[in-house]
Design a protein around this motif. Structure first.
Motif, PDB file in Angstrom:
ATOM      1  N   LEU A  38       0.839  -1.198   0.000  1.00  0.00           N
ATOM      2  CA  LEU A  38       0.000   0.000   0.000  1.00  0.00           C
ATOM      3  C   LEU A  38       0.878   1.252   0.000  1.00  0.00           C
ATOM      4  CD1 LEU A  38      -2.941   1.025   0.170  1.00  0.00           C
ATOM      5  CD2 LEU A  38      -2.708   1.007   2.648  1.00  0.00           C
ATOM      6  N   PHE A  39       1.916   1.235   0.818  1.00  0.00           N
ATOM      7  CA  PHE A  39       2.877   2.341   0.842  1.00  0.00           C
ATOM      8  C   PHE A  39       3.574   2.467  -0.512  1.00  0.00           C
ATOM      9  CE2 PHE A  39       7.461   3.356   1.606  1.00  0.00           C
ATOM     10  CZ  PHE A  39       7.303   4.718   1.838  1.00  0.00           C
ATOM     11  N   HIS A  40       4.005   1.337  -1.059  1.00  0.00           N
ATOM     12  CA  HIS A  40       4.677   1.340  -2.362  1.00  0.00           C
ATOM     13  C   HIS A  40       3.794   1.982  -3.432  1.00  0.00           C
ATOM     14  CE1 HIS A  40       5.467  -0.528  -6.329  1.00  0.00           C
ATOM     15  NE2 HIS A  40       6.738  -0.381  -5.997  1.00  0.00           N
ATOM     16  N   ASP A  41       2.545   1.553  -3.488  1.00  0.00           N
ATOM     17  CA  ASP A  41       1.637   2.064  -4.521  1.00  0.00           C
ATOM     18  C   ASP A  41       1.362   3.543  -4.328  1.00  0.00           C
ATOM     19  OD1 ASP A  41       1.590  -0.503  -5.454  1.00  0.00           O
ATOM     20  OD2 ASP A  41      -0.395  -0.998  -4.640  1.00  0.00           O
ATOM     21  N   MET A  42       1.280   3.978  -3.074  1.00  0.00           N
ATOM     22  CA  MET A  42       1.048   5.392  -2.794  1.00  0.00           C
ATOM     23  C   MET A  42       2.207   6.253  -3.308  1.00  0.00           C
ATOM     24  SD  MET A  42       0.468   7.178   0.943  1.00  0.00           S
ATOM     25  CE  MET A  42      -0.987   6.179   1.277  1.00  0.00           C
ATOM     26  N   VAL A  43       3.433   5.781  -3.063  1.00  0.00           N
ATOM     27  CA  VAL A  43       4.611   6.524  -3.508  1.00  0.00           C
ATOM     28  C   VAL A  43       4.715   6.523  -5.028  1.00  0.00           C
ATOM     29  CG1 VAL A  43       7.130   6.652  -3.432  1.00  0.00           C
ATOM     30  CG2 VAL A  43       5.853   6.067  -1.366  1.00  0.00           C
ATOM     31  N   VAL A  44       4.442   5.381  -5.642  1.00  0.00           N
ATOM     32  CA  VAL A  44       4.492   5.295  -7.106  1.00  0.00           C
ATOM     33  C   VAL A  44       3.506   6.273  -7.730  1.00  0.00           C
ATOM     34  CG1 VAL A  44       3.986   3.813  -9.094  1.00  0.00           C
ATOM     35  CG2 VAL A  44       5.337   2.924  -7.195  1.00  0.00           C
ATOM     36  N   THR A  45       2.300   6.323  -7.197  1.00  0.00           N
ATOM     37  CA  THR A  45       1.286   7.240  -7.714  1.00  0.00           C
ATOM     38  C   THR A  45       1.738   8.690  -7.592  1.00  0.00           C
ATOM     39  OG1 THR A  45      -0.507   5.721  -7.139  1.00  0.00           O
ATOM     40  CG2 THR A  45      -1.103   8.036  -7.449  1.00  0.00           C
TER      41      THR A  45
END
Length: 337
Positions: A38-45
């Protein structure tokens, strides 16, 4: 100038409220929840938005490239450092919430539901192990992926940022591990001395050695349960946690034995038998320093050399090891990671 907005940071620091405790399995690191991804996807976005609106926009407009500006480069690196640091603090908050619970059965934290599936609630210790494994998953997989992302977008100074971030993550990892092992240790330390002296046992007046004392059996059985719980989440954490627990237990045993003023002949044989049984069953789960300390403790028992060579002790030890085999077999495959 590129800045990750403070609302973005606050969103990361509140990710603990989005922990669902639903487990996913990874072949390399075992079970973890969706939180690291979830953290990874937030940063990627967020990185994609920055790239489209700032980095690529400058090039299209024919303006000076963003990372040619030293101050902008510095601020971008600081933003990444803060972002990664904020996520480390999420694990500290989760551990704090778990540790503050007075029950070993964890109730929902914040708005999340703590469960493996729709019907099974997690114990406090399992919850703590999941947090520890989530953190390991983040360090091993999520952070390197994000570093590659930042580099692909032209971020500079990432090696230094990640070196500084590693200091934070290493400190948090130590805090998490310390909390986990302390939670497991509490019942061990609370009962160790009382179990050792159950039935008004006296080392100075003991007259007959029959078998390994129950306090050793309890240590092995309790650690077998700890092993099973940790292994159900991650095999790679088993040695890490068990070795920490045993280090403290051996230190506590050394203190207890140092307070014994006198041994009868049978009392000293009993002590040798107990400690050797512990070494034989759990030696693979110990750091070298812990194992050496236990061996040294054995040599300090009066007449230890004589007892170790005796057939009576060997026979009792072998019988005990055979009896405990269904439980101690789990420890045979434990290896340092």
């Amino acid at each position: 100038m590129l800045r990750l907005p403070r609302p973005g940071f606050r969103k990361v620091s509140r990710l603990n409220t989005q922990e669902t405790w639903e487990l996913e399995y990874d072949e390399q690191l075992g079970s973890h929840t969706k939180l690291p991804n979830l953290f990874h996807d937030m940063v990627v976005t967020k990185a994609n938005i920055i790239n489209e609106n700032v980095l690529s926009a400058n090039v299209i407009k024919g303006e000076r490239k963003f990372f040619e500006d030293k101050e902008a480069t510095k601020q971008a690196a600081i933003a990444v450092y803060r972002l990664l640091g904020d996520f480390a603090s999420v694990f500290q908050m989760l551990i704090k919430d778990c540790s503050s619970s007075t029950s070993n059965s964890i109730e929902p934290l914040s708005s999340s539901t703590i469960m493996i599936n729709s019907s099974e609630h997690l114990s406090k210790t399992m919850c703590l192990v999941i947090i520890l494994n989530n953190f390991a998953y983040t360090r091993r997989f999520i952070l390197p992926r994000l570093k590659k992302l930042f580099l692909n977008y032209g971020f500079r100074g990432m090696d230094r940022v990640y070196d500084e971030t590693e200091i934070i993550y290493k400190r948090v990892d130590e805090q998490l591990l310390d909390t986990v092992q302390n939670e497991y240790l509490r019942p061990f330390l609370h009962r160790l001395e009382s179990r050792m002296y159950a039935g008004r046992f006296d080392w100075a007046t003991h007259i007959r050695v029959i078998s390994v004392k129950d306090y050793v059996k309890h240590i092995i059985l309790d650690l077998a349960r700890v092993h099973a719980e940790i292994y159900s989440i991650s095999s790679q954490l088993v040695f890490i946690v068990l070795s920490c627990i045993l280090s403290t237990l051996v230190n506590e045993l050394a203190k207890l034995y140092s307070n014994i003023n006198q041994f009868s002949k049978a009392g000293s044989m009993q002590a040798c038998l107990d400690l050797i049984a512990l070494q034989e069953c759990l030696g693979r789960c110990m750091e070298t320093e812990t194992s050496n300390k236990l061996k040294e403790l054995i040599t300090q028992i009066p007449d230890a050399a004589e007892h170790i060579k005796s057939k009576a002790l060997t026979d009792m030890l072998n019988l005990f090891l055979k009896q405990m085999q269904p439980y101690s077999i789990a420890f045979r495959d434990v290896t340092p990671q």
